[in-house]
Design an enzyme around this catalytic site. Structure first.
Site, short mmCIF file in Angstrom:
data_model
loop_
_atom_site.label_atom_id
_atom_site.label_comp_id
_atom_site.label_asym_id
_atom_site.label_seq_id
_atom_site.Cartn_x
_atom_site.Cartn_y
_atom_site.Cartn_z
N GLU A 116 -11.42 -4.18 -2.97
CA GLU A 116 -10.71 -3.13 -3.15
C GLU A 116 -10.32 -3.22 -4.62
O GLU A 116 -9.53 -4.22 -5.13
CB GLU A 116 -9.20 -3.26 -2.38
CG GLU A 116 -9.16 -3.34 -0.86
CD GLU A 116 -8.00 -3.83 -0.51
OE1 GLU A 116 -7.03 -3.28 -0.71
OE2 GLU A 116 -8.42 -5.16 0.22
N HIS B 223 0.77 -1.17 -0.23
CA HIS B 223 -0.01 -0.02 0.02
C HIS B 223 0.79 1.32 0.01
O HIS B 223 0.43 2.33 0.60
CB HIS B 223 -0.73 0.06 1.27
CG HIS B 223 -1.93 -1.02 1.23
ND1 HIS B 223 -2.60 -1.54 0.12
CD2 HIS B 223 -2.75 -1.97 2.29
CE1 HIS B 223 -3.30 -2.58 0.34
NE2 HIS B 223 -3.31 -2.65 1.56
N HIS C 250 -9.99 1.48 0.84
CA HIS C 250 -9.86 0.09 1.60
C HIS C 250 -10.92 0.12 2.57
O HIS C 250 -10.42 -0.23 3.80
CB HIS C 250 -8.50 0.10 2.10
CG HIS C 250 -7.90 -1.10 2.54
ND1 HIS C 250 -8.57 -1.88 3.74
CD2 HIS C 250 -6.82 -1.86 2.07
CE1 HIS C 250 -7.71 -3.12 3.78
NE2 HIS C 250 -6.83 -3.11 2.82
#
Length: 339
Positions: free
Chosen positions: A297, A103, A173
């Site tokens: 996601e 991420h 998310h």
């Protein structure tokens, strides 16, 4: 700027985190400037929140720091914290098991304070600029995110530009839950994907995509989620596409259902198997338990910068990254997929 903006808390080094409240028809959302987090999401007639979240800032600085956030500049994992672009190898922040980038690295988009550039009663536009070399990624990346409500949906419109060739994949998310049980036990899921990405013990793709048919990853028809552990990318297309429905979630307990529509080529599905975790406390004050919610996601495929056979996640200096994802809710059959 017509909106409801309030102080939510302060970062350890002093800056204030603000919360903006959005309302449109039956939908109400509260968004934080930290990580562009959707802290709360409500639908009129449902007594429970539609997303996992916390009532104070502290959990978002610890065990819940990805909950409801926009992650990037590269969502998901990049193997061994490195990739090569235009003949140059870029070494990234390795924040996953000490050897992979997750991420966007240790201080990715989820950990940053975004600027609330504009807000109305039903929309919030947030901006974030990541400098060249941030977390090891090339290029000064300028991101604009508009979160908007309609009568029964929340949408995320992302755009980004860079002054140097880079890679880019942004994703919401949020962890969704459609009833008040505190788990996914009475939920069912359908995903419009014929292939998924097998992964190794570090959750890194092992190679080419594989057919879902005949495996535990086949959600082409609705399947219950009780005791299902997923943290995998489902392959929706070979490139970004027009906005189209790709997944459907339904709670038999509440009768509520959600449709996911996106322009992205992949959908990472994660059923929160890391819970319970100390300090992860939900809106109702109860500790969040295993499989308390599901993250859907929409993004580029994980490790695409190292996989020339995956859909390209390269963003050139002359291009603009664009990505739209929408989550729609109802209690009718309007969002049900054809059987």
């Amino acid at each position: 700027m017509a909106s409801d903006v309030e102080r939510f808390g302060e970062m350890p080094d002093g800056p204030t985190v603000h919360r903006v409240t959005l309302q449109k028809g039956a939908m109400r959302a509260q968004v934080l400037t930290l990580g562009a987090i959707v802290q709360d999401l409500r639908l009129e007639g449902a007594s429970h929140p539609l997303v996992l979240g916390a009532g104070t800032l502290a959990p978002y600085l610890g065990p819940m720091h990805y909950f409801g956030a926009t992650v990037g500049r590269y969502a998901n994992r990049i193997a061994n914290g490195a990739f090569t672009l235009n003949g140059q190898t870029h070494r990234l922040s390795c924040n996953f098991r000490g050897r992979h980038c997750l991420h966007g690295g240790e201080l990715g988009c989820a950990e940053q304070l975004w600027t609330l550039a504009d807000a109305t009663a039903e929309t919030a536009t947030l901006t974030l600029t990541l400098p060249d070399g941030d977390m090891g990624f090339p290029g000064r990346l300028s991101i604009v995110l508009t979160i908007a409500l309609s009568d029964a949906a929340i949408s995320f419109d992302h755009s980004a530009t860079t002054d140097r060739d880079t890679v880019c994949s942004l994703s919401h998310h949020g962890y969704f839950v459609l009833d008040d049980s505190g788990s996914l036990a009475e939920h069912g899921l359908r995903i419009a994907a014929e292939h998924y990405l097998p992964v190794d013990d570090d959750l890194i793709p092992t190679g080419r995509s594989a057919p879902v048919a005949g495996t535990g990853f086949d959600f082409q028809t609705p399947r219950p989620l009780q005791d299902v552990a997923l943290d995998h990318n489902f392959c929706l297309s070979d490139a970004p596409a027009v906005l189209r429905p790709v997944a459907w979630l339904r709670s038999d307990r509440s009768g509520l259902q959600m449709q996911v529509a996106t322009t992205e080529p992949g959908l990472q599905v994660y059923t929160a198997s890391h819970l319970p975790q100390a300090g992860a406390i939900g809106h109702d004050g109860r500790a969040l338990r295993r499989h308390a919610g599901i993250a859907l996601e929409a993004q580029h495929w994980p490790d695409a910068p190292n996989r020339p056979d995956f859909p390209s996640a390269t963003l050139l200096a002359a291009q603009t990254y664009r990505h739209t994802t929408r989550y729609s809710f109802d209690r009718t059959n309007q969002t049900e997929p054809p059987q």
